[in-house]
Design an enzyme around this catalytic site. Sequence first.
Site, PDB file in Angstrom:
ATOM      1  N   PHE A   1     -15.810 -69.004  42.121  1.00 32.25           N
ATOM      2  CA  PHE A   1     -16.449 -68.468  43.325  1.00 32.25           C
ATOM      3  C   PHE A   1     -17.432 -67.381  42.921  1.00 32.25           C
ATOM      4  CE2 PHE A   1     -17.079 -65.747  47.000  1.00 32.25           C
ATOM      5  CZ  PHE A   1     -17.392 -66.701  47.960  1.00 32.25           C
TER       6      PHE A   1
ATOM      7  N   ASP B   1     -18.589 -62.766  35.822  1.00 30.12           N
ATOM      8  CA  ASP B   1     -18.541 -62.316  37.212  1.00 30.12           C
ATOM      9  C   ASP B   1     -17.274 -61.489  37.395  1.00 30.12           C
ATOM     10  OD1 ASP B   1     -18.120 -61.984  39.923  1.00 30.12           O
ATOM     11  OD2 ASP B   1     -18.817 -63.991  40.469  1.00 30.12           O
TER      12      ASP B   1
ATOM     13  N   LYS C   1     -17.568 -55.646  44.940  1.00 27.54           N
ATOM     14  CA  LYS C   1     -16.426 -55.303  45.781  1.00 27.54           C
ATOM     15  C   LYS C   1     -15.921 -53.850  45.712  1.00 27.54           C
ATOM     16  CE  LYS C   1     -14.684 -59.778  47.028  1.00 27.54           C
ATOM     17  NZ  LYS C   1     -15.095 -60.989  46.318  1.00 27.54           N
TER      18      LYS C   1
HETATM   19  C1  LIG Z   1     -16.230 -61.865  46.515  1.00 26.06           C
HETATM   20  C2  LIG Z   1     -16.806 -62.449  45.289  1.00 26.06           C
HETATM   21  C3  LIG Z   1     -18.172 -62.719  45.197  1.00 26.06           C
HETATM   22  C4  LIG Z   1     -19.121 -62.552  46.354  1.00 26.06           C
HETATM   23  O1  LIG Z   1     -19.270 -61.223  46.715  1.00 26.06           O
HETATM   24  P1  LIG Z   1     -19.977 -60.857  48.121  1.00 26.06           P
HETATM   25  O2  LIG Z   1     -20.058 -59.372  48.107  1.00 26.06           O
HETATM   26  O3  LIG Z   1     -19.091 -61.400  49.196  1.00 26.06           O
HETATM   27  O4  LIG Z   1     -21.297 -61.524  48.138  1.00 26.06           O
HETATM   28  C5  LIG Z   1     -18.667 -63.177  43.985  1.00 26.06           C
HETATM   29  N1  LIG Z   1     -17.851 -63.390  42.933  1.00 26.06           N
HETATM   30  C6  LIG Z   1     -16.529 -63.146  42.996  1.00 26.06           C
HETATM   31  C7  LIG Z   1     -15.692 -63.376  41.779  1.00 26.06           C
HETATM   32  C8  LIG Z   1     -15.963 -62.693  44.169  1.00 26.06           C
HETATM   33  O5  LIG Z   1     -14.638 -62.477  44.236  1.00 26.06           O
END
Ligand SMILES: *Cc1c(COP(=O)(O)O)cnc(C)c1O
Length: 400
Positions: A131, A216, A245
């Site tokens: 994700f 990420d 986050k």
């Molecule tokens: C939540 C998340 C995203 C997206 O972040 P947003 O601030 O909602 O755009 C991207 N990568 C990972 C691993 C995430 O948990």
Amino acid sequence: MSSSTQTLMPTYTRLPVAFRRGRGAWLEDTDGRQYLDALSGIAVCNLGHAHPAVAEAVAGQAHTLVHTSNLYEIPHQQALGDRLAQLSGLEQVFFANSGAEANEAAIKLARLYGHHRGVDQPEILVAENAFHGRTLGALAATGNTRAQTGFGPLPGGFVRVPYDDIPAIEQAASTNTVAVFVEPIQGEGGIVVPHDGYLSRLRALCDRHGWLLMLDEVQAGVGRTGYWFGHQHEGVRPDVITLAKALANGVPIGACLAGGAAAGVLGPGSHGTTFGGNPLATRAATAVLDTINEEGLMARAETLGSRIRGGFAQALDGRPNIVDIRGRGLMIGIELAEPCPALVQQALDEGVLINVTAGSVVRLLPPMILSDAEADRIVDRLAPLIAATATAQVSPAATA
Ligand SMILES: *Cc1c(COP(=O)(O)O)cnc(C)c1O
């Protein structure tokens, strides 16, 4: 709650509760009922709610200067950039406003890196069940067909491989490959912790071929796993890290860090964003990093994580429908053999906020400021629900 909910696009299926204030690991709803927050707004409020250090930074900055522009120097942005560079060992930082945006910066950086090396059709290797966010580039990198359905044509240039599988990477790579982009622990994918050595093998592979290793860290980063970054337990140094986050405990911010061959790729005019790295968000983030440091919260995340996982392991021991209890620090997943979406409402009724991801994984992302008693309460309240779910959902199939 008599408001006309039709005015909001129903992109989220919301639980029937609204909170009016929070303190530490607790939220109070509009009827005055208290809930223990074991989700932290999905790994955002790592310092809990209304942390005085963050509140002071935000309020102080709001009274001083919220926004100028990246047309000017921004001392708080510079200070946070220096700090992140020092913590990560990477030289450069670009500030955005969300995880998806941080990832867009990383994707653009990797493509430009490829073009600089004479690769006209650069490809980025990404993982199944990954994700990375909902913007088009991040969505194309995301490994979830449900999230992608209906939004084609998505940008190309992504090649998907199974997560935690080095031979698959070697097989999928081509002369167009410029980067490998994965989460150090998959979050939405179900708190999937790769085998020890996965990231260091990726590092070696990237070094051999001149690919960028891009991680990420939007969910795992900023202390939650017991390290500043989820990859640090393996001691690897990636070329690109994305954060968002928890970085400012709820004030919107994202960051794309670049080091080694990735540093210097994005030059003047190549990327930008109006809000990115404004004085409010960056001062809040510095307060977050200071607090994690001063309160020793990374060690605490590790201790609390073991305590909670151990508590569940004991309470759910021998339950046939528990597949796995796993995680690192306060990124915790309890995988059931059956989908368990109803658990979220049941836990809410018990006064605990949780999430279920990947269908059958109870996901716990509690704040790092949790007390031992609060950690134990999460286990005590949830374990019976999880045990009952397992029994209830296993028996119809067993008798069929
Ligand atoms: C939540 C998340 C995203 C997206 O972040 P947003 O601030 O909602 O755009 C991207 N990568 C990972 C691993 C995430 O948990």
